[in-house]
Design an enzyme around this catalytic site. Sequence first.
Site, mmCIF file in Angstrom:
data_model
loop_
_atom_site.group_PDB
_atom_site.id
_atom_site.type_symbol
_atom_site.label_atom_id
_atom_site.label_comp_id
_atom_site.label_asym_id
_atom_site.label_seq_id
_atom_site.Cartn_x
_atom_site.Cartn_y
_atom_site.Cartn_z
ATOM 1 N N HIS A 65 4.881 0.721 -2.901
ATOM 2 C CA HIS A 65 6.096 0.807 -3.705
ATOM 3 C C HIS A 65 6.305 -0.445 -4.560
ATOM 4 O O HIS A 65 7.214 -0.477 -5.394
ATOM 5 C CB HIS A 65 7.321 1.094 -2.819
ATOM 6 C CG HIS A 65 7.788 -0.064 -1.992
ATOM 7 N ND1 HIS A 65 7.354 -0.291 -0.704
ATOM 8 C CD2 HIS A 65 8.682 -1.049 -2.260
ATOM 9 C CE1 HIS A 65 7.950 -1.365 -0.215
ATOM 10 N NE2 HIS A 65 8.764 -1.845 -1.144
ATOM 11 N N ASP A 87 2.112 3.698 2.493
ATOM 12 C CA ASP A 87 2.686 2.706 1.575
ATOM 13 C C ASP A 87 1.839 1.447 1.452
ATOM 14 O O ASP A 87 2.358 0.339 1.490
ATOM 15 C CB ASP A 87 4.107 2.336 2.019
ATOM 16 C CG ASP A 87 4.871 1.590 0.923
ATOM 17 O OD1 ASP A 87 4.856 2.054 -0.226
ATOM 18 O OD2 ASP A 87 5.464 0.530 1.225
ATOM 19 N N SER A 125 9.043 -7.062 1.090
ATOM 20 C CA SER A 125 8.212 -5.858 1.025
ATOM 21 C C SER A 125 6.756 -6.202 0.739
ATOM 22 O O SER A 125 6.463 -7.056 -0.106
ATOM 23 C CB SER A 125 8.718 -4.925 -0.080
ATOM 24 O OG SER A 125 9.894 -4.273 0.301
#
Length: 272
Positions: A57, A102, A191
Amino acid sequence: GQAGACTMNVNCPDGAPFSDQKRSVVLLVSGGNGLCSGALINNTQYDGKPYVLTANHCYNSNLPSWVFRFNWESPDCNNPASSPAYSSLSGAELKARRIGSDFLLVEITGGLESGTVPASYNAYFSGWNRTGETTECTCGIHHPRGDIKKISFDNQPSIATQSVIAGVTSDPYGVWKVIWDRNTTTQQVSSGSSLFDQNKRIIGQLWGGQASCTNLTGPDFYGRIFTSWNPSGSNSTNQLEHWLDPSGTGALIVDGYQPGTVVSVDGTLILL
């Protein structure tokens, strides 16, 4: 100075056992702003190929202009009065990415010396564990809110589960669930940062969660190396195996690599 007050600087005493692994961790910068965190990851050739593991992402089309910021950290446990010095490299090329776990794997392309990160950066290429076995405890090293490098700890075993993050459902048992201890946490821009097991090997990268300084018991979820390795129907564009085991050794565990050292590959590849 943007990270939450509860975040722990990587050079606090708790972080001492991860003095090698922290040198693999980078801040990804796109358009002048902190985008995500990531880490240099070793491969079975032990050749210093500058692969960076982060989260899918985090991907955008500006890869050629991405900047990788190394060694941006406080020298001790205190927050410095001004920004510490750092080194950086610019430019990357997409290798593989996948939604269900992811993950995003890119290769740094700019500013290299002999095809790898310059020796002056003192970089480290972290090892990995793709067995999928439950860990005793875990550690995350990251750049929360695009700030200097921090470290987080979960003193409990990790849990393989399924999650729904930002409307995306992970693979079954596609993520590790982590609840942080020692009053530590992650935040935005953490992240893509790596999750390390008790043997200091990467087992996943941060997808998302509810953890924060005001929600210290909120869970975080990390896409698993186990799931990203060679998913059913995958090829080189959406798996890790093709890149991290290019010669097909079948290794389940690979240790980290310090450039400039002599490596006995037979002694570091573990086939279980």
